[in-house]
Motif scaffolding. Structure first.
Motif, PDB file in Angstrom:
ATOM      1  N   TYR A 192      28.994  34.242  58.725  1.00 44.42           N
ATOM      2  CA  TYR A 192      29.147  32.790  58.885  1.00 44.42           C
ATOM      3  C   TYR A 192      29.997  32.215  57.759  1.00 44.42           C
ATOM      4  O   TYR A 192      30.773  31.276  57.964  1.00 44.42           O
ATOM      5  N   ASN A 196      33.691  29.267  56.709  1.00 50.95           N
ATOM      6  CA  ASN A 196      33.578  28.107  55.817  1.00 50.95           C
ATOM      7  C   ASN A 196      34.770  27.994  54.875  1.00 50.95           C
ATOM      8  O   ASN A 196      34.791  27.105  54.024  1.00 50.95           O
ATOM      9  N   PRO A 215      30.506  31.429  65.802  1.00 50.34           N
ATOM     10  CA  PRO A 215      29.758  30.218  65.439  1.00 50.34           C
ATOM     11  C   PRO A 215      30.181  29.038  66.312  1.00 50.34           C
ATOM     12  O   PRO A 215      31.361  28.902  66.661  1.00 50.34           O
ATOM     13  N   PHE A 218      32.875  26.420  64.513  1.00 51.32           N
ATOM     14  CA  PHE A 218      33.696  26.954  63.426  1.00 51.32           C
ATOM     15  C   PHE A 218      35.047  26.258  63.310  1.00 51.32           C
ATOM     16  O   PHE A 218      35.629  26.177  62.223  1.00 51.32           O
TER      17      PHE A 218
END
Length: 293
Positions: A192, A196, A215, A218
């Motif tokens: 994940y 980011n 995700p 995202f």
């Protein structure tokens, strides 16, 4: 100030050691003839010296048909900020002594036959901006220590034999723009934390054994993303309808996975898209005839 006990003679010895570790396969014997103690190191082919200290700051002997191993003495080039040995036939493992090249910003060993596990000491080269290790014979996993290279903008690991998972610590690379690790044997889910990194422009991880799902949101965290290549893996679940928020996407490759559900018509909102590969999945339903594909 120059490091105590080192000078241009140190650099000369390091380069002559590199020359000595080369097999006589250099087609035109350029380095054999040009790299000579009879002339200044700063005049040697592929060598750039700094104007202030007159020390070797860059070495580029890429694409010269060279063969051999990389000697530990190369780690004595303490002023080096750019090192390129790409597109040759260097083999063997990388010596630990290269960890002393703390000024390096560009390191390119791509397209050789270098083997062994990816060294964890790469994490000590904290000024690196670009690390190219593609098309070699590296094994093992991606070291967690890579997360220490905080300035890293491009990481190219494609066409090796890397295994294991992508470490979640990769999310610490807050300036990463290109993460390319296609054609390896990476497994596990996509961390994940990778999604980011708001600076990411390219994620290319096709031809691995990655699993799990994408995700949901995202795209909201990747405003610069223009290339997403995840084909030939074991990814599953549905393709998020929020994919349309990756408005800068020019290439989307998700073919040959285990995705299910329907293909969202919102993909038609990706107006910059030039390449779209979704085949060989487990999609159902029908394509909306009014979609703007």
């Amino acid at each position: 100030m120059a490091s105590a006990g080192t000078n241009i003679t140190t650099d000369q010895s390091a380069l002559l050691s590199l020359r000595a570790h080369m097999v006589t396969s250099e087609p035109q014997q350029i380095l054999a003839n040009n790299w000579s103690a009879k002339s200044s190191v700063c005049e040697w082919i592929g060598v750039t010296c700094g104007s202030r200290h007159r020390r070797v700051i860059a070495l580029d002997i890429s694409n010269m048909g060279l063969s051999g191993t990389i000697p530990p003495q190369l780690g004595n080039l303490s002023f080096l900020f750019s090192l390129s040995l790409s597109k040759n036939n260097f083999r063997g493992e990388l010596p630990d002594d290269l960890a002393r090249l703390r000024r390096l910003r560009i390191l390119d060993f791509g397209v050789n036959n270098i083997s062994g596990e990816l060294p964890s000491w790469f994490g000590s080269l904290q000024k690196l901006d670009y690390l190219f290790l593609r098309n070699n014979s590296f094994t093992g996993s991606i070291p967690h220590s890579f997360s220490n290279i905080s300035n890293l903008k491009a990481l190219f690991l494609s066409f090796n034999s890397l295994q294991g998972t992508i470490p979640k610590e990769i999310g610490n690379l807050r300036e990463l723009e290109k993460f390319v690790a296609e054609y390896n044997q990476l497994s596990g889910s996509l961390p994940y934390e990778l999604f980011n990194i708001s600076t990411l422009e390219v994620i290319a991880l096709s031809e691995n054994s990655l699993s799990g799902s994408l995700p949901l949101n995202f795209c909201q965290r990747l405003p610069r993303l223009w290339w997403l290549s995840l084909s030939l893996n074991k990814l599953s679940g549905q393709i998020p309808s929020t994919l349309s928020q990756c408005s800068g996407l020019q290439a989307l490759s998700l073919s040959t996975n285990e995705f299910t559900g329907t293909i969202s018509k919102e993909i038609g909102n990706l107006t910059l898209l030039e390449k779209l590969y979704l085949g060989l999945n487990n999609f159902g339903g029908r394509i909306d005839p009014h979609s703007q594909f």
